[in-house]
Design a protein around this motif. Structure first.
Motif: not given
Length: 357
Positions: A328-353
């Protein structure tokens, strides 16, 4: 005119009788007018038998509406069209809802059984002091593997998924934060990074995984893995539990180098109206026997330590779903990164797919 007035009065009398009859019917069924609680929850995420038990004990009727994503839930509550009394968002969404002033604080003085919650799952980064949330279920992101197709020692770490032996034998859950987070962890980065170079490197790492990827899917992943359609999958602990219940050759592992620790939580939206019902329900769900029954039905890990002791040892002692403190000590909890940064994550993931296999 008198006939018209008499006719109108007769209609009013009939309407009054209908309203009275409806009220009497609700009373006969143990439900008073406006004696209810509206719960906005994920689908099939509470034992229906518990709701009947709650109504029988308190007289409050629970009305449930469901959502299929945190974002859909956020939009509906922000619009304010329905007076939800309780909702069940995930960790990072609580930060977003607080910033949007969509939550009411929880009065801890009205709670009975708060001490039943494991302190390890309280005071998380998304809600220090639990002023706005109470943990409902928690879990992890990990790897499911089929022992008929691959040896257990071959799948213990995220990096193992890049092995050529898994060519066209891996399924991934369709979630940008989770799959990008997996790649970030293999590179020693935070799952909450906002560094563009880190995210680009994570995307490239995922593109090198593509020859092994058989499919990127949503709920169907449970059916496919249960039917031996792939040797391994990346998914959430609760989904893994359901797969394993349907296929004895499936196993779940949380890589020792780290993963995501997620929480779903009770919150009180700003639209709430029925506060007596809200606290009656929260106290009902804090009782160990009720939390244990709910955990057995849903299949996810309960934060209620009293409930965990009531579960069968085969469940409560299973470190796949109740990992020890070291993991458990090595697990990470997601933080709200804001709409703009979440968009970056989504775009990178889409490029991968879209990357060719």
């Amino acid at each position: 005119m008198k006939r018209l007035i008499s006719f109108a009065l007769a209609i009013l009398a009939v309407c009054a009788l209908l309203v009275l009859g409806s009220s009497q019917l609700r009373a006969a069924n143990g439900v008073k007018a406006d004696h209810k609680l509206t719960l906005y929850n994920w689908g099939d995420y509470i034992d229906p038998a518990l709701l009947k038990k709650f109504q029988k004990e308190t007289g409050y009727q629970v009305q449930i509406e469901t959502f299929d994503s945190n974002e859909a839930m956020f939009t509906k509550i922000k619009q304010g069209g329905t007076n939800y009394d309780l909702a069940v968002p995930s960790d990072y969404m609580i930060q977003k809802m607080r910033r949007a002033h969509l939550l009411k604080p929880i009065d801890h003085k009205r709670l009975q059984g708060l001490q039943q919650l494991n302190p390890r799952f309280l005071n998380q980064s998304f809600d220090r002091g639990n002023h706005y949330s109470l943990p409902y279920f928690w879990g992890t992101l990990g790897i499911v593997y089929n022992d008929q197709m691959i040896a257990s020692q071959a799948i213990q770490h995220w990096q193992d998924l890049w092995s050529p032996k898994l060519r066209n034998q891996l399924m991934l859950v369709d979630s940008a934060r989770d799959i990008m987070g997996m790649a970030l962890i293999t590179q020693g980065k935070s799952v909450n990074t906002t560094n563009q170079a880190d995210l680009e490197q994570a995307k490239k790492k995922l593109q090198r995984l593509m020859p092994n990827v058989k499919a990127i899917v949503a709920d169907e992943i449970k059916m496919y893995m249960a039917q031996n359609e792939a040797a391994a999958a990346v998914t959430w602990s609760g989904e893994a539990a359901e797969m394993m219940a349907n296929n004895k050759h499936l196993h779940y592992v949380v890589p020792s180098e780290g993963s995501n620790l997620w929480f779903d939580n009770f919150v009180i939206p700003k639209t709430a109206k029925h506060y007596q019902a809200i606290y009656a329900f929260l106290n009902f769900m804090l009782k160990p026997e009720n939390a244990a029954q709910n955990a057995a039905y849903v299949g996810y890990a309960t934060p209620n330590q009293g409930a965990q002791h009531l579960l069968p040892a085969s469940i409560s002692n299973d470190h796949q779903f109740y990992p020890n403190d070291k993991v458990l000590a090595r697990l990470q909890v997601y933080a709200d990164l804001g709409q703009k940064m979440i968009g970056v994550y989504n775009d990178k993931f889409l490029e991968f797919k879209m990357y060719p296999r």
